[in-house]
Write a protein that holds these residues in place. Structure first.
Motif, PDB file in Angstrom:
ATOM      1  N   VAL A   1       0.847  -1.185   0.000  1.00 62.21           N
ATOM      2  CA  VAL A   1       0.000   0.000   0.000  1.00 62.21           C
ATOM      3  C   VAL A   1       0.882   1.234   0.000  1.00 62.21           C
ATOM      4  O   VAL A   1       2.031   1.188   0.474  1.00 62.21           O
ATOM      5  N   GLU A   2       0.361   2.318  -0.561  1.00 65.76           N
ATOM      6  CA  GLU A   2       1.024   3.620  -0.520  1.00 65.76           C
ATOM      7  C   GLU A   2       0.218   4.532   0.402  1.00 65.76           C
ATOM      8  O   GLU A   2      -1.004   4.643   0.263  1.00 65.76           O
ATOM      9  N   PHE A   3       0.909   5.173   1.337  1.00 61.16           N
ATOM     10  CA  PHE A   3       0.251   5.972   2.367  1.00 61.16           C
ATOM     11  C   PHE A   3       0.858   7.373   2.341  1.00 61.16           C
ATOM     12  O   PHE A   3       1.891   7.626   2.979  1.00 61.16           O
TER      13      PHE A   3
ATOM     14  N   ASP B   1      -8.483  -2.590   2.061  1.00 63.96           N
ATOM     15  CA  ASP B   1      -9.843  -2.305   1.591  1.00 63.96           C
ATOM     16  C   ASP B   1     -10.507  -1.234   2.450  1.00 63.96           C
ATOM     17  O   ASP B   1     -11.171  -0.320   1.938  1.00 63.96           O
ATOM     18  N   ARG B   2     -10.331  -1.300   3.765  1.00 64.87           N
ATOM     19  CA  ARG B   2     -10.911  -0.297   4.663  1.00 64.87           C
ATOM     20  C   ARG B   2     -10.293   1.080   4.405  1.00 64.87           C
ATOM     21  O   ARG B   2     -10.993   2.103   4.444  1.00 64.87           O
ATOM     22  N   TYR B   3      -9.012   1.101   4.144  1.00 63.51           N
ATOM     23  CA  TYR B   3      -8.323   2.369   3.869  1.00 63.51           C
ATOM     24  C   TYR B   3      -8.833   2.985   2.566  1.00 63.51           C
ATOM     25  O   TYR B   3      -9.102   4.191   2.501  1.00 63.51           O
ATOM     26  N   TYR B   4      -9.001   2.168   1.528  1.00 66.27           N
ATOM     27  CA  TYR B   4      -9.505   2.689   0.260  1.00 66.27           C
ATOM     28  C   TYR B   4     -10.968   3.115   0.369  1.00 66.27           C
ATOM     29  O   TYR B   4     -11.406   4.058  -0.295  1.00 66.27           O
TER      30      TYR B   4
ATOM     31  N   PRO C   1      -3.918   2.012  -9.263  1.00 68.28           N
ATOM     32  CA  PRO C   1      -4.725   1.051  -8.509  1.00 68.28           C
ATOM     33  C   PRO C   1      -6.221   1.251  -8.753  1.00 68.28           C
ATOM     34  O   PRO C   1      -6.718   2.372  -8.721  1.00 68.28           O
ATOM     35  N   CYS C   2      -6.923   0.166  -9.010  1.00 69.57           N
ATOM     36  CA  CYS C   2      -8.381   0.188  -9.161  1.00 69.57           C
ATOM     37  C   CYS C   2      -9.011   0.771  -7.904  1.00 69.57           C
ATOM     38  O   CYS C   2      -8.637   0.419  -6.781  1.00 69.57           O
ATOM     39  N   ARG C   3     -10.001   1.665  -8.065  1.00 66.96           N
ATOM     40  CA  ARG C   3     -10.600   2.317  -6.903  1.00 66.96           C
ATOM     41  C   ARG C   3     -11.477   1.376  -6.092  1.00 66.96           C
ATOM     42  O   ARG C   3     -11.903   1.722  -4.982  1.00 66.96           O
TER      43      ARG C   3
END
Length: 372
Positions: free
Chosen positions: A268-270, A287-290, A346-348
């Motif tokens: 992941v990129e943060f 998934d929760r972050y997106y 990345p797919c949204r």
């Protein structure tokens, strides 16, 4: 350069160590092969087609490395590798700890039911490739490319970590870099993980090997009077928004190898105000972050790390979650050039990279979009 070269067509083998000692037979062989090599060079024959192969360290590591011959102005005779990474194999021998990590990755992957191999070469162009320390692949085609970096790593240039990670992404390999050095683990050009500095015999053991940095849990929280964290927006009073805070978590190295291959642990990129941090999280945390962001982040990903290629074929971590009434779903002509971008993002919905864009020009797989 190398110490031993073999002409595969003529089955002539020259030990350049003996040549340096003044061995007459080795000198005669070198002159014959040198003249043949010069003729091939003059006729434009590629190095890989001249039949001169490294018969030393490269052969010992099951790597086919092609060479050419040259003479220095002082008369020194040399056999030179076509590719720099092959030459480095001779000047910077792999440490026992490096070999132990490779062996452990292969063992952990195979015990988890995954395919794995070390010193994997991936073609990039005719007669060109890049090499990965170990590649683990699952039945769906997801490939994790492990690089073990226990010495200094270049910051810029074609052999830099950034460029090597970008090249892996461009060819469908998710880069995973592991080190025992704190200075490398603090870098952000790719997802680094770190274990303590351990001897090879400990790394090889079947017991727990802790990864002490590079894997994190994402704590999703509301910025109100009950929050445990300061407001990341720098406000003295609470903003009322929902934020995410990464928290370091230990993980067993073998578990990390298997979980990344299974798609249960993902990169992941943060981004924060100044830096884009890169680390590994569970797929559920991703998934929760997106969901919090309303899609994959559009922050600075670093142009050299953006993968190229075609749209994803809905990999194992592509899991649409929300279903709308079919009549509310917009119609998208996916064949239109307006829904394609040369830059993969990345797919949204699922986070896997794609070149497709939806009706709002946001990155989205066709299957993810149409499942909404």
């Amino acid at each position: 350069m190398a110490n031993i070269v073999l002409h595969t067509g003529m089955n002539v083998r020259i030990d350049l160590n003996e040549l340096a000692k003044g061995d007459t037979e080795a000198a005669i062989k070198f002159e014959i092969l040198y003249e043949l090599d010069r003729v091939d060079a003059a006729n434009g024959v590629p190095v890989a087609e001249r039949g001169l192969r490294c018969d030393g360290i490269c052969k010992d590591r099951n790597v086919v490395a092609w060479m050419y011959l040259r003479k220095q102005p002082n008369g020194r005779r040399e056999a030179v590798h076509e590719h720099r990474e092959d030459a480095l194999r001779h000047t910077a021998p792999m440490s026992d700890e490096h070999k132990a990590y490779q062996a452990r990755i292969i063992r952990a992957a195979e015990e988890g039911g995954f395919r794995a191999d070390s010193e994997v070469r991936t073609p990039t162009a005719p007669r060109r490739w890049f090499q990965t320390d170990a590649v683990v692949e699952n039945s769906a085609g997801l490939r994790i490319g492990w690089e073990i970096q226990l010495s200094s790593a270049e910051v810029a240039g074609p052999r830099s970590v950034r460029n090597r990670a970008a090249k892996a992404l461009q060819h469908g390999i998710t880069p995973a870099w592991h080190t025992d050095r704190m200075d490398l683990a603090r870098r952000t050009e790719t997802q680094w993980t770190r274990s303590d500095n351990l001897p090879a015999e400990v790394i090889r053991k079947t017991g727990v090997l802790r990864v002490v940095s590079g894997f994190r849990a994402l704590d999703i929280w509301r910025c109100d009077s009950r929050a445990l964290y300061p407001c990341p927006d720098g406000r003295i009073t609470r903003c009322g928004k929902t934020h995410s805070t990464p928290k370091p978590r230990d993980i067993d190295f073998d578990s990390l190898v298997r979980s990344t291959a299974a798609g249960l642990v993902v990169p992941v990129e943060f981004p924060d105000k100044t830096t884009t941090h890169r680390f590994w999280v569970s797929a559920d945390d991703r998934d929760r972050y997106y969901d919090l962001l309303g899609g994959a982040p559009s922050g600075p990903a670093g142009p050299e790390l953006v993968p190229k290629g075609h749209a994803s074929n809905d990999g194992p971590t592509c899991r649409p979650r929300v279903t709308l009434i079919p009549s509310q779903r917009p119609t998208v002509d996916w064949r239109s050039a307006s829904h394609w971008s040369s830059t993969a993002r990345p797919c949204r919905f699922c986070g896997s990279v794609t070149n497709l864009r939806d009706d709002r020009q946001l990155p989205a797989h066709k299957v993810c979009y149409e499942a909404q």
